[in-house]
Scaffold this active site. Structure first.
Site: not given
Ligand code: HSE
Length: 443
Positions: A45, A75, A134, A158, A218, A233, A329
């Site tokens: 990201v 890192r 999140k 957001e 993730e 979330k 994404g």
């Molecule tokens: N891994 C998360 C998903 C990415 O698939 O929704 C977006 O938060």
């Protein structure tokens, strides 16, 4: 021509404030104001943010600002990292990162620490922070929002829930329309993508691999598959709309790995699909919530929400509102992060931070719903199982026998009573029994 002059950050009495001057300058051409961005993290990201800052420069200039990625904290600052050419200073050291003059910090490290410590450090200096994290917002969003308010700056998230659909900020600006007492949605793109692909004939492993290749999953995809990501979330949304703090681990959840391909065929035969659903309703600080794969009838608004698309239906006194769009994404997440930056630098203190107070939820239990129950390897006929369930008050509206399994759709009942009935079925038939929530069509 009318121009908006933006002076990014001014420090007064230890508080940083963003000054916004509407200055109408006739026949002048405004140069976009440079905005110095500090990027916490340069993974998928973060790299997309760095790339988009460059690629979307004309669109952002039209909004009056030109982001410059002044520094990125990583890192490992190994040479040749993707997108590092779009960053002026790549460092492994927080002190070096914070030695830069920054107008805004974008946090995309993921996880709670060191993200929380670094975000507090930025806010403490009055630097606005924008995040897609999140885990951080679910665990500490309330604390960080309050801290930002005290420091006179902004904390925006957001992109942390349904990254491509800007509904959190919209609701923040609409205190009456946003009165909400329940919500239901699909909050994880990876698990929705996997179930959609399995319904089209893919294996679980192939579908997960494809979700990883597309950058939906993730770093630890078990967060997606287990429902952990959606629970975080959902916790963010319960606080945002219900003013209630629920630790994500307290939200009852089931992962999509309990779903068998035959379940999807049976759901179709029963007039629906299986989707990874997140649901919450609240009253008097008591929350009824779950994250789990659920039977969704074809005429429910969540039924057509397939692939990596997310959606949420928010219900309250004004009725139900539906928001749907891309939720996963790097590119879509980066776009929403930069839009949040645009709001922070152009609106600054004009839009006050959300005043919603939050208190700890007293309970968080699964709700009474209809159910879609899979019974495998039963030593009994479907009719006998339905009769046995009826003796426990679990009444079936539909029974289907297919692919060596029995599927029962029930009328609404409390989970505790359902589980009593299912325990009796297991004891009497030695069957393997798996219940799924089943949604009703309400809007
Ligand atoms: N891994 C998360 C998903 C990415 O698939 O929704 C977006 O938060």
């Amino acid at each position: 021509m009318s121009c908006v002059a933006i002076i990014p950050v001014e420090v007064q009495f230890g508080m940083a404030i963003v000054v916004h001057q509407d200055a109408v300058i006739a026949d002048a051409v405004c140069a976009p104001a440079p905005v110095r961005v500090g990027l916490l993290g340069l993974g998928n990201v973060g790299s997309a943010v760095a790339r988009l800052s460059r690629d979307a420069a004309p669109a952002l200039a039209a909004r009056g600002f030109a982001p410059i990625i002044e520094a990125a904290l990583v890192r490992s600052a190994r040479p040749g990292r993707p997108a590092s050419d779009a960053v002026l200073d790549l460092t492994e050291h927080p002190d070096v990162f914070f030695s830069h003059q920054l107008d805004v910090v974008i946090e995309v490290l993921g996880g709670v620490e060191p993200a929380r410590t670094l975000v507090r450090r930025a806010l403490d200096r009055g630097i606005p922070v924008v995040t897609a994290n999140k885990s951080l917002v679910a665990a500490h969003g309330h604390e960080l929002a309050a801290f930002a308010r005290r420091r006179g700056t902004a904390f925006r998230y957001e992109a942390s829930v349904i990254a491509g659909v800007p509904f959190l900020g919209t609701f923040e600006r609409r205190p009456l329309v946003s009165r909400t007492d329940s919500l239901i949605g699909i909050l994880n793109g990876t698990s929705n993508f996997i179930l959609t692909q399995i319904a089209r004939g893919s294996s679980f492993a192939d579908a997960l691999g494809e979700a990883q290749r597309r950058g939906y999953a993730e770093p630890d995809p078990s967060m997606d598959v287990s429902g952990g990501d959606a629970a975080e979330k959902l916790a963010v949304l319960i606080r945002q709309f219900g003013g209630l703090i629920v630790p994500p681990r307290r939200i009852p959840r089931t992962g999509i790995d309990v779903v068998e391909p035959q379940d999807l065929d049976a759901a179709r035969e029963c007039g629906g699909v299986v989707r990874p659903v997140a649901s919450a309703a609240w009253s008097d600080a008591r929350v009824r919530a779950f994250v789990a794969p659920a039977f969704v009838p074809h005429d429910h608004p969540l039924a057509p929400v397939a692939g990596s698309t997310n959606a949420v239906l928010l219900s309250g006194p004004s009725g139900t509102q539906c928001y749907s769009g891309p939720g996963a994404g790097p590119d879509v997440t980066a776009a929403t992060l930069l839009d949040d930056v645009a709001e922070v630098v152009t609106e600054g203190r004009v839009r006050p931070p959300s005043p919603i107070a939050a208190t700890a939820a007293v309970t968080c239990d699964p709700p009474a719903t209809s159910w879609f129950v899979r019974v495998s390897d039963a030593r009994a006929e479907a009719a006998a199982i339905a009769d046995l369930l009826a003796a426990y008050g679990v009444l079936c509206s539909r029974v289907v026998t297919t692919a060596g399994r029995i599927y029962l759709r029930t009328f609404p009942i409390e989970p505790a009573r359902l589980h009593e009935g299912l325990a009796a079925v297991r004891a009497a038939t030695r069957a393997d029994v798996v219940p799924f929530h089943a949604l009703e069509v309400r809007c």
